[in-house]
Structure formats: structure tokens, C-alpha cells
Design a protein around this motif. Structure first.
Motif, PDB file in Angstrom:
ATOM      1  N   ILE A 287      -0.688  -3.398  -5.562  1.00 36.29           N
ATOM      2  CA  ILE A 287      -0.500  -2.402  -4.987  1.00 36.29           C
ATOM      3  C   ILE A 287      -1.837  -1.483  -4.967  1.00 36.29           C
ATOM      4  CG2 ILE A 287       0.889  -0.259  -4.896  1.00 36.29           C
ATOM      5  CD1 ILE A 287       3.231  -1.921  -6.301  1.00 36.29           C
ATOM      6  N   LEU A 288      -2.039  -1.030  -3.823  1.00 34.43           N
ATOM      7  CA  LEU A 288      -2.964   0.000  -3.598  1.00 34.43           C
ATOM      8  C   LEU A 288      -2.409   1.291  -3.285  1.00 34.43           C
ATOM      9  CD1 LEU A 288      -5.532  -2.176  -1.162  1.00 34.43           C
ATOM     10  CD2 LEU A 288      -5.771  -1.964  -3.706  1.00 34.43           C
ATOM     11  N   VAL A 289      -3.053   2.356  -4.039  1.00 34.04           N
ATOM     12  CA  VAL A 289      -2.505   3.743  -3.869  1.00 34.04           C
ATOM     13  C   VAL A 289      -3.496   4.448  -3.492  1.00 34.04           C
ATOM     14  CG1 VAL A 289      -1.331   5.551  -5.102  1.00 34.04           C
ATOM     15  CG2 VAL A 289      -0.925   3.201  -5.839  1.00 34.04           C
ATOM     16  N   GLU A 290      -3.492   5.046  -2.474  1.00 32.82           N
ATOM     17  CA  GLU A 290      -4.767   5.769  -1.634  1.00 32.82           C
ATOM     18  C   GLU A 290      -4.281   7.468  -1.763  1.00 32.82           C
ATOM     19  OE1 GLU A 290      -6.969   6.947   2.426  1.00 32.82           O
ATOM     20  OE2 GLU A 290      -5.453   5.170   2.664  1.00 32.82           O
ATOM     21  N   SER A 291      -5.132   8.048  -2.301  1.00 34.76           N
ATOM     22  CA  SER A 291      -5.193   9.448  -2.445  1.00 34.76           C
ATOM     23  C   SER A 291      -5.419  10.159  -1.117  1.00 34.76           C
ATOM     24  CB  SER A 291      -5.908  10.041  -3.556  1.00 34.76           C
ATOM     25  OG  SER A 291      -5.918  11.545  -3.458  1.00 34.76           O
TER      26      SER A 291
ATOM     27  N   VAL B 288       0.867  -1.497   0.197  1.00 38.39           N
ATOM     28  CA  VAL B 288       0.032  -0.094   0.105  1.00 38.39           C
ATOM     29  C   VAL B 288       0.952   0.997   0.064  1.00 38.39           C
ATOM     30  CG1 VAL B 288      -1.677   1.332   1.402  1.00 38.39           C
ATOM     31  CG2 VAL B 288      -1.902  -1.123   1.373  1.00 38.39           C
ATOM     32  N   VAL B 289       0.293   2.268  -0.707  1.00 39.51           N
ATOM     33  CA  VAL B 289       0.833   3.563  -0.657  1.00 39.51           C
ATOM     34  C   VAL B 289      -0.115   4.436  -0.321  1.00 39.51           C
ATOM     35  CG1 VAL B 289       2.000   5.520  -2.206  1.00 39.51           C
ATOM     36  CG2 VAL B 289       2.662   3.008  -2.660  1.00 39.51           C
TER      37      VAL B 289
ATOM     38  N   LEU C 167       5.201   7.276  -7.922  1.00 45.20           N
ATOM     39  CA  LEU C 167       5.781   6.087  -8.668  1.00 45.20           C
ATOM     40  C   LEU C 167       7.043   5.539  -8.110  1.00 45.20           C
ATOM     41  CD1 LEU C 167       5.014   4.904 -11.362  1.00 45.20           C
ATOM     42  CD2 LEU C 167       6.465   6.721 -12.473  1.00 45.20           C
ATOM     43  N   GLU C 168       7.724   6.338  -7.679  1.00 46.40           N
ATOM     44  CA  GLU C 168       9.118   5.826  -6.936  1.00 46.40           C
ATOM     45  C   GLU C 168       8.376   5.083  -5.666  1.00 46.40           C
ATOM     46  OE1 GLU C 168      13.095   7.772  -4.614  1.00 46.40           O
ATOM     47  OE2 GLU C 168      11.395   9.208  -5.470  1.00 46.40           O
ATOM     48  N   ALA C 169       7.661   5.393  -4.940  1.00 48.76           N
ATOM     49  CA  ALA C 169       7.196   4.448  -3.685  1.00 48.76           C
ATOM     50  C   ALA C 169       6.691   3.291  -4.266  1.00 48.76           C
ATOM     51  CB  ALA C 169       5.984   5.291  -3.052  1.00 48.76           C
ATOM     52  N   VAL C 170       5.707   3.309  -5.270  1.00 46.43           N
ATOM     53  CA  VAL C 170       5.382   1.992  -5.809  1.00 46.43           C
ATOM     54  C   VAL C 170       6.608   0.863  -6.363  1.00 46.43           C
ATOM     55  CG1 VAL C 170       4.126   0.966  -7.984  1.00 46.43           C
ATOM     56  CG2 VAL C 170       3.163   2.953  -6.548  1.00 46.43           C
ATOM     57  N   GLU C 171       7.406   1.713  -7.080  1.00 47.51           N
ATOM     58  CA  GLU C 171       8.521   0.917  -7.609  1.00 47.51           C
ATOM     59  C   GLU C 171       9.430   0.426  -6.555  1.00 47.51           C
ATOM     60  OE1 GLU C 171      10.124   3.593 -10.536  1.00 47.51           O
ATOM     61  OE2 GLU C 171       8.638   3.115 -11.847  1.00 47.51           O
TER      62      GLU C 171
END
Length: 225
Positions: free
Chosen positions: A120-124, A58-59, A104-108
Motif C-alpha cells: 500500500i502506497l500512502v501519498e502525502s 494507493v491512498v 489508517l482507516e483508508a488503509v484498513e
């Protein structure tokens, strides 16, 4: 309660869909919506429901804090190394739509550190009805609203409501107390969204996130096909 206008949508495979070793990278799903709609609670519920069958990370995004990430850590929904926080320092949708470099850096970094990952879940951070994710960051997006925000929200539309791959109307258990008409919300959402799916959730009920987990599984199946 689950009022469903569900038509499965297939995520588009982007140009960077592969890991450096040639295998397919994790499916990235973004979650946006107004402040207090239940985005973080939805992320937590998804992690609990899917962590035994999928490799997840998760980000989270907050303007000046790590509050959402800390909520997930306190509730032990995933090991700490699978949760990464981004402090945007500006309007939340800037970091998910306009300048996605930090996300994008956090995901990678998560893919490198704890991968290979399935999801990968990216929460705004909490935003308004205009929040949308860049297709360079996520493969599909979920927009979360709640009945306490008013049953006119689906009718008002906005890019988040009308174009998200899945619209989640959360906190249906509060509808009798705030005077929200769920049938009206379902009709208005259907008119705004056409064939795009809408689900209604109450995370206070057992397995209340099931409509969302079912949708995530269908997205993942299409992604892996």
C-alpha cells in the motif's frame, strides 16, 4: 541518471504487522515531499512497474480535493477500487503524522475490500521539508524532492531529507535548464543522510523509476522474510 548511495534499509516490523487471520499484512510505504516534486507521478510509475507482480493499493492525501487520486484514476494505473482519497482539511502532515486516523482507516478499508495486498502506497499532500510519517501509519517512507527546487535542498536538510528511508531526487532531466549541479546534490545528500540511500530519477525516461522500484522490492523482500 542514477547516482546511488544505496545501503538497503530493513523496515521495522510493527506490532500490528498481521492481518486478523494471522497472515502478514501489506507493507505500507509513505511518499512525501514538497508541492510539485513529482510524488504522484512517482506513485503512478511505481504502480505501472509493479502491478503485474504485486497486489497494490494507493491512498492519496489532498487538503480540499481528490486531485491526486483523480490523476491516478485518469491514467488507469490501478483499478478504481484500489485507489482511495483522503481530504485532510488541514496541513497535510497533520494527517500523516499527528492524527493518522483517516489514513489508517483508508488503509484498513483497502485491505478489507481488495486484499490480501502486498503493498500500500500512502501519498502525502504537498508539504515542506519537515514532513514525516507516523510509524503507526507506514513501515518505511520515501521523500521526493526535485532539481527545479534548487540544488541546495539536500544541504538545507530537514527531517524529510535527513531521516526518510529513501531520498529521491527527481526531474534530473531538467538540471541543465535550471542550473542544478547533480554531483553537488549527491554529495550534500550523502553528508546529510550518512548510510541512508539516495537515488536520482527522471520519470520522462524509459524505466526512469527503476531505482525506486528496486528499493521497494528490497523492502518487500525484507518485510516478507
Amino acid at each position: 541518471m542514477h547516482l546511488d548511495h544505496s545501503h538497503e534499509t530493513t523496515p521495522a516490523v510493527s506490532a500490528d504487522a498481521a492481518r486478523p487471520d494471522g497472515t502478514k499484512r501489506a507493507l505500507r510505504i509513505g511518499l512525501g515531499g514538497p508541492v510539485g516534486s513529482g510524488k504522484t507521478a512517482t506513485v503512478a510509475a511505481l504502480c505501472r512497474a509493479l502491478r503485474e507482480e504485486l497486489s497494490i493499493a494507493v491512498v492519496t492525501n489532498d487538503i480540499y480535493t481528490r486531485e491526486d487520486a483523480e490523476f491516478l484514476l485518469r491514467n488507469a494505473v490501478l483499478p478504481p477500487e484500489r485507489i482511495q482519497a483522503v481530504e485532510t482539511g488541514a496541513c497535510p502532515h497533520t494527517a500523516i503524522r499527528d492524527d493518522i486516523s483517516a489514513n489508517l482507516e483508508a488503509v484498513e478499508d483497502l485491505e478489507d475490500a481488495v486484499g490480501p495486498l502486498d503493498l500500500i502506497l500512502v501519498e502525502s499532500g504537498g508539504d515542506n521539508l519537515t514532513a514525516t510519517f507516523s510509524k503507526g501509519l507506514v513501515d518505511a517512507q520515501v521523500f521526493v524532492i526535485d532539481v527545479a527546487g534548487g540544488d541546495d535542498i539536500p544541504r538545507k536538510g530537514g527531517p524529510g531529507v535527513t531521516t526518510a528511508d529513501l531520498l529521491v531526487v527527481n526531474k534530473t532531466d531538467l538540471a541543465p535548464y535550471v542550473g542544478s549541479d547533480l554531483g553537488r546534490m549527491a554529495r550534500d545528500a550523502g553528508e546529510q543522510r550518512g548510510e541512508l540511500p539516495v537515488v536520482f530519477t527522471s520519470l520522462t525516461s524509459e524505466d526512469g523509476v527503476k531505482p525506486v522500484t528496486d528499493w521497494v522490492r528490497s523492502q518487500l523482500a525484507a518485510w516478507c522474510a
